[in-house]
Design an enzyme around this catalytic site. Sequence first.
Site, PDB file in Angstrom:
ATOM      1  N   ARG A 262     -17.399   2.918   0.051  1.00  0.00           N
ATOM      2  CA  ARG A 262     -16.317   2.974  -0.934  1.00  0.00           C
ATOM      3  C   ARG A 262     -16.475   4.116  -1.920  1.00  0.00           C
ATOM      4  O   ARG A 262     -15.480   4.603  -2.461  1.00  0.00           O
ATOM      5  CB  ARG A 262     -16.231   1.652  -1.696  1.00  0.00           C
ATOM      6  CG  ARG A 262     -15.974   0.439  -0.832  1.00  0.00           C
ATOM      7  CD  ARG A 262     -14.646   0.521  -0.117  1.00  0.00           C
ATOM      8  NE  ARG A 262     -14.400  -0.688   0.682  1.00  0.00           N
ATOM      9  CZ  ARG A 262     -13.427  -0.778   1.580  1.00  0.00           C
ATOM     10  NH1 ARG A 262     -12.608   0.248   1.811  1.00  0.00           N
ATOM     11  NH2 ARG A 262     -13.269  -1.889   2.280  1.00  0.00           N
TER      12      ARG A 262
ATOM     13  N   THR B 176     -17.564   2.302  13.359  1.00  0.00           N
ATOM     14  CA  THR B 176     -16.595   1.215  13.492  1.00  0.00           C
ATOM     15  C   THR B 176     -17.089   0.367  14.655  1.00  0.00           C
ATOM     16  O   THR B 176     -17.266   0.882  15.760  1.00  0.00           O
ATOM     17  CB  THR B 176     -15.189   1.765  13.809  1.00  0.00           C
ATOM     18  OG1 THR B 176     -14.809   2.691  12.795  1.00  0.00           O
ATOM     19  CG2 THR B 176     -14.172   0.642  13.900  1.00  0.00           C
TER      20      THR B 176
ATOM     21  N   GLU C 255     -12.959  -6.457  -2.209  1.00  0.00           N
ATOM     22  CA  GLU C 255     -12.046  -7.471  -2.740  1.00  0.00           C
ATOM     23  C   GLU C 255     -12.805  -8.726  -3.165  1.00  0.00           C
ATOM     24  O   GLU C 255     -12.539  -9.293  -4.221  1.00  0.00           O
ATOM     25  CB  GLU C 255     -11.018  -7.865  -1.673  1.00  0.00           C
ATOM     26  CG  GLU C 255     -10.066  -6.769  -1.267  1.00  0.00           C
ATOM     27  CD  GLU C 255      -9.272  -7.169  -0.032  1.00  0.00           C
ATOM     28  OE1 GLU C 255      -9.721  -6.852   1.083  1.00  0.00           O
ATOM     29  OE2 GLU C 255      -8.217  -7.809  -0.190  1.00  0.00           O
TER      30      GLU C 255
ATOM     31  N   ASP D  12     -14.520  -2.334  10.411  1.00  0.00           N
ATOM     32  CA  ASP D  12     -14.374  -0.934  10.010  1.00  0.00           C
ATOM     33  C   ASP D  12     -15.267  -0.691   8.793  1.00  0.00           C
ATOM     34  O   ASP D  12     -14.823  -0.738   7.647  1.00  0.00           O
ATOM     35  CB  ASP D  12     -12.903  -0.663   9.678  1.00  0.00           C
ATOM     36  CG  ASP D  12     -12.623   0.816   9.507  1.00  0.00           C
ATOM     37  OD1 ASP D  12     -13.197   1.620  10.266  1.00  0.00           O
ATOM     38  OD2 ASP D  12     -11.827   1.176   8.623  1.00  0.00           O
TER      39      ASP D  12
ATOM     40  N   GLU E 118     -14.830  -4.195   6.720  1.00  0.00           N
ATOM     41  CA  GLU E 118     -13.419  -4.580   6.769  1.00  0.00           C
ATOM     42  C   GLU E 118     -13.243  -5.428   8.026  1.00  0.00           C
ATOM     43  O   GLU E 118     -13.451  -4.947   9.143  1.00  0.00           O
ATOM     44  CB  GLU E 118     -12.500  -3.353   6.795  1.00  0.00           C
ATOM     45  CG  GLU E 118     -12.611  -2.530   5.517  1.00  0.00           C
ATOM     46  CD  GLU E 118     -11.456  -1.549   5.300  1.00  0.00           C
ATOM     47  OE1 GLU E 118     -10.853  -1.114   6.304  1.00  0.00           O
ATOM     48  OE2 GLU E 118     -11.161  -1.246   4.125  1.00  0.00           O
TER      49      GLU E 118
ATOM     50  N   TYR F  46      -2.919  -0.875   7.822  1.00  0.00           N
ATOM     51  CA  TYR F  46      -3.163  -1.313   6.432  1.00  0.00           C
ATOM     52  C   TYR F  46      -2.130  -2.396   6.171  1.00  0.00           C
ATOM     53  O   TYR F  46      -1.387  -2.334   5.217  1.00  0.00           O
ATOM     54  CB  TYR F  46      -2.938  -0.060   5.570  1.00  0.00           C
ATOM     55  CG  TYR F  46      -3.324  -0.072   4.121  1.00  0.00           C
ATOM     56  CD1 TYR F  46      -4.633  -0.357   3.710  1.00  0.00           C
ATOM     57  CD2 TYR F  46      -2.393   0.277   3.147  1.00  0.00           C
ATOM     58  CE1 TYR F  46      -4.980  -0.299   2.370  1.00  0.00           C
ATOM     59  CE2 TYR F  46      -2.736   0.346   1.814  1.00  0.00           C
ATOM     60  CZ  TYR F  46      -4.030   0.054   1.430  1.00  0.00           C
ATOM     61  OH  TYR F  46      -4.383   0.133   0.093  1.00  0.00           O
TER      62      TYR F  46
ATOM     63  N   GLU G 199     -11.220  -6.961  10.789  1.00  0.00           N
ATOM     64  CA  GLU G 199      -9.931  -6.585  11.369  1.00  0.00           C
ATOM     65  C   GLU G 199      -9.808  -7.106  12.802  1.00  0.00           C
ATOM     66  O   GLU G 199     -10.790  -7.471  13.437  1.00  0.00           O
ATOM     67  CB  GLU G 199      -9.774  -5.062  11.409  1.00  0.00           C
ATOM     68  CG  GLU G 199     -10.040  -4.393  10.064  1.00  0.00           C
ATOM     69  CD  GLU G 199      -9.554  -2.962   9.992  1.00  0.00           C
ATOM     70  OE1 GLU G 199      -8.760  -2.538  10.874  1.00  0.00           O
ATOM     71  OE2 GLU G 199      -9.956  -2.257   9.043  1.00  0.00           O
TER      72      GLU G 199
ATOM     73  N   ARG H 265      -5.025   1.292  -9.223  1.00  0.00           N
ATOM     74  CA  ARG H 265      -3.732   1.729  -9.758  1.00  0.00           C
ATOM     75  C   ARG H 265      -2.994   0.512 -10.297  1.00  0.00           C
ATOM     76  O   ARG H 265      -1.979   0.085  -9.746  1.00  0.00           O
ATOM     77  CB  ARG H 265      -2.853   2.357  -8.664  1.00  0.00           C
ATOM     78  CG  ARG H 265      -3.423   3.556  -7.942  1.00  0.00           C
ATOM     79  CD  ARG H 265      -2.429   4.021  -6.865  1.00  0.00           C
ATOM     80  NE  ARG H 265      -2.041   2.969  -5.947  1.00  0.00           N
ATOM     81  CZ  ARG H 265      -2.704   2.670  -4.814  1.00  0.00           C
ATOM     82  NH1 ARG H 265      -3.774   3.350  -4.469  1.00  0.00           N
ATOM     83  NH2 ARG H 265      -2.285   1.693  -4.045  1.00  0.00           N
TER      84      ARG H 265
ATOM     85  N   ASP I 282      -6.053   3.175  12.411  1.00  0.00           N
ATOM     86  CA  ASP I 282      -6.282   1.990  11.591  1.00  0.00           C
ATOM     87  C   ASP I 282      -5.085   1.794  10.666  1.00  0.00           C
ATOM     88  O   ASP I 282      -4.706   2.709   9.935  1.00  0.00           O
ATOM     89  CB  ASP I 282      -7.565   2.180  10.768  1.00  0.00           C
ATOM     90  CG  ASP I 282      -8.102   0.860  10.245  1.00  0.00           C
ATOM     91  OD1 ASP I 282      -7.715  -0.203  10.760  1.00  0.00           O
ATOM     92  OD2 ASP I 282      -8.917   0.897   9.299  1.00  0.00           O
TER      93      ASP I 282
ATOM     94  N   LYS J 270     -15.301   6.464   6.228  1.00  0.00           N
ATOM     95  CA  LYS J 270     -15.003   5.580   7.354  1.00  0.00           C
ATOM     96  C   LYS J 270     -15.627   6.041   8.666  1.00  0.00           C
ATOM     97  O   LYS J 270     -15.870   5.217   9.553  1.00  0.00           O
ATOM     98  CB  LYS J 270     -13.480   5.547   7.584  1.00  0.00           C
ATOM     99  CG  LYS J 270     -12.684   5.065   6.406  1.00  0.00           C
ATOM    100  CD  LYS J 270     -12.778   3.558   6.267  1.00  0.00           C
ATOM    101  CE  LYS J 270     -11.746   3.044   5.284  1.00  0.00           C
ATOM    102  NZ  LYS J 270     -11.689   1.569   5.335  1.00  0.00           N
TER     103      LYS J 270
ATOM    104  N   GLN K 198     -15.244   7.222  -0.168  1.00  0.00           N
ATOM    105  CA  GLN K 198     -13.792   7.099   0.019  1.00  0.00           C
ATOM    106  C   GLN K 198     -13.022   7.390  -1.276  1.00  0.00           C
ATOM    107  O   GLN K 198     -12.009   8.096  -1.259  1.00  0.00           O
ATOM    108  CB  GLN K 198     -13.497   5.685   0.522  1.00  0.00           C
ATOM    109  CG  GLN K 198     -12.080   5.457   1.002  1.00  0.00           C
ATOM    110  CD  GLN K 198     -11.828   4.006   1.440  1.00  0.00           C
ATOM    111  OE1 GLN K 198     -12.754   3.223   1.628  1.00  0.00           O
ATOM    112  NE2 GLN K 198     -10.562   3.659   1.587  1.00  0.00           N
TER     113      GLN K 198
ATOM    114  N   THR L 230      -7.692  -4.332   7.176  1.00  0.00           N
ATOM    115  CA  THR L 230      -8.412  -5.495   6.673  1.00  0.00           C
ATOM    116  C   THR L 230      -7.498  -6.708   6.605  1.00  0.00           C
ATOM    117  O   THR L 230      -6.399  -6.636   6.063  1.00  0.00           O
ATOM    118  CB  THR L 230      -8.951  -5.209   5.259  1.00  0.00           C
ATOM    119  OG1 THR L 230      -9.667  -3.982   5.303  1.00  0.00           O
ATOM    120  CG2 THR L 230      -9.851  -6.326   4.777  1.00  0.00           C
TER     121      THR L 230
ATOM    122  N   HIS M   3      -4.396  -7.482   1.021  1.00  0.00           N
ATOM    123  CA  HIS M   3      -5.433  -6.445   0.955  1.00  0.00           C
ATOM    124  C   HIS M   3      -4.914  -5.211   0.214  1.00  0.00           C
ATOM    125  O   HIS M   3      -5.565  -4.699  -0.692  1.00  0.00           O
ATOM    126  CB  HIS M   3      -5.899  -6.056   2.359  1.00  0.00           C
ATOM    127  CG  HIS M   3      -6.827  -4.884   2.379  1.00  0.00           C
ATOM    128  ND1 HIS M   3      -8.127  -4.944   1.901  1.00  0.00           N
ATOM    129  CD2 HIS M   3      -6.645  -3.599   2.791  1.00  0.00           C
ATOM    130  CE1 HIS M   3      -8.700  -3.759   2.033  1.00  0.00           C
ATOM    131  NE2 HIS M   3      -7.825  -2.918   2.564  1.00  0.00           N
TER     132      HIS M   3
END
Lengths: 367, 367
Positions: free
Chosen positions: B200, B220, B321, B196, B162, B94, B164, B108, B92, B216, B203, B307, B99
Amino acid sequence: VSTDLAFGIFSVGNRRPRVGARLGDHVLDVGRVLGDPVFKEPTLNGFLAAGRGAWTSAVERLTRLIERDAAPLVPLSDAKLHLPFAVGDYVDFYSSIDHATNVGRMFRPDEPLFSNWRHLPIGYHGRAGTVVVSGTPIVRPSGQQRVGDDVRFGPTSKLDIEAEVGFVIGVGSPLGRPVSIDDVGEHIFGVVLLNDWSARDFQAWESKPLGPFLGKSFATSISPWVVPLDALAGARIAPPRQDPPPLPYLTAADAWGLDIALEVRLNGDVISRPAFKRMYWTPAQQLAHLTANGARLRAGDLFASGTVSGPTVDERGSLIELTWDGRDPIALSGGSTRTYLEDGDTVTISATAAGIDLGQVTGTIAG
Amino acid sequence: VSTDLAFGIFSVGNRRPRVGARLGDHVLDVGRVLGDPVFKEPTLNGFLAAGRGAWTSAVERLTRLIERDAAPLVPLSDAKLHLPFAVGDYVDFYSSIDHATNVGRMFRPDEPLFSNWRHLPIGYHGRAGTVVVSGTPIVRPSGQQRVGDDVRFGPTSKLDIEAEVGFVIGVGSPLGRPVSIDDVGEHIFGVVLLNDWSARDFQAWESKPLGPFLGKSFATSISPWVVPLDALAGARIAPPRQDPPPLPYLTAADAWGLDIALEVRLNGDVISRPAFKRMYWTPAQQLAHLTANGARLRAGDLFASGTVSGPTVDERGSLIELTWDGRDPIALSGGSTRTYLEDGDTVTISATAAGIDLGQVTGTIAG
């Protein structure tokens, strides 16, 4: 003798690969003497999926043949050994507290061990398709690396090993149904030795925030013989005390570790003697954790312990720890030194447990 | 009509699953009309491995049958659809800058996008064994989570999606031999839609330092029909400009993205319309990167985009999001709201590209 049987896939000449059992320096031709079609297959997966009853029965029948001197044997030197099973999913854990602390100290002196480490067996999925059998040449991988402010693509200059023990799943489990920590013996068939080759420069650059990827996915080597977990009953020990106490799903009625003594040789010199008995998280905890969210198991799934390291320098299972990321080269006989692996180097990991030979996993670096 | 053919595995009643092609609201019984044994198999893998010549020939032969009204059709409503291929390795990526930036900003704020992100397509290996076909119920997973200073085990309270796009490998590649970015068309067979599913809370707690794992690996979902990449030629577009310019191994002679319009529905309400054309890293760059270290490809390997999100709120492909980690619930018709998924919720992702229906992937949460 019987407890020393390990299973693998062998071929002689142009004949089709099939199931064999290691017996000293011979291969017992299991496919010839046991009628079940699973033993004629070119992978162990059918036998793995057959379950504990079939595993026990096979060992008993083969043992009787050996005792009657009626077992068809092929000299190991005449046999070609193949990848013993088709790998489903490959998970690599990180269960040595000394390894995790060493690596953490190098890159995060303020927080060597993250706050989650003592609560759960940290792990991630590796690439199943690049698991190869012992003896397969390891091509030095190219990849992105950061050198100073520069980002480059080229061959790794930090090619490393990780000395590990791998656990092979026999009986699968359905999606959505966790495996209880007290039932792992119904699912784990046996044990291999494993070298999780690593490119530390790629890994350092790529790993934030989703973890290792190309720094690991170029090759993982395993030993050709799978030693049944049952054969290692004599190597069971009490695991180290865990603080904080693990959550109930990670608490076994009868917790066990394994007293496996590993030896890592580089070009023939012993460079490390990692002791598996020091691992903080047990194989049963790893498997219970791996399935706690309902993840399905399949015959041929493989999970590995993570680098086996101990508290002293000579128990470190990777070059990044042994040489402290290249700062302290190690001396080899003949006067040469090493930080990371050079082209032509051969690394061999071997192990014994309760008098049982776990074989070896070896690989030579091709430039 | 012919360009709308997509391939999958179907069965009727108790008959053995075999290859079919979607044609509007019918399934064309490929296994019945094309003689090659790969079309009688219960997965697409044999057909995938057969290569471009076989893919093109199959579409041409089926198209002629359709034009002559000689194609054996089964109503889609009579067919059971199965996982279309046995998944080898699942990676997978990113690759949406929106995203990655959104998620980064939440956790962060000082460094939303890590310094490596614009240099390489960040990715990781997921669990191939828990890839399931659209319609499979999704059992709410349990796992470790940190709540304040407390570490607990229990059902996730942050079950997410997610949205995708996944790419299915047909022709494999040997170990140690990278696939050039200009050759990816020889290896990628086609496209699926992919959800996916993510927990959270697991994770956030588990991911340091080795990335997502149990957050995860519980499920899927993919769409049952694989749309050949060749059929999407009309959807090719110039990809976004990349700054810094990518390294040579990530620079294609003829770079392309895909203009795929996704739609995400929650219990029937459209909650997002992510545009795949906004993806920063292209599928070709992802595949070239994935193999740059010599990692082997196998028929049935699957890599997903990550995503798909865009710069506006209504283009965000995940609930974390869309609701900013639960801070801003979304309103559904009938007056209810959602932060994360509740038991009984159904999520459906559908898409079109250049007039071609990419089908849908759907799943309902079982408590």
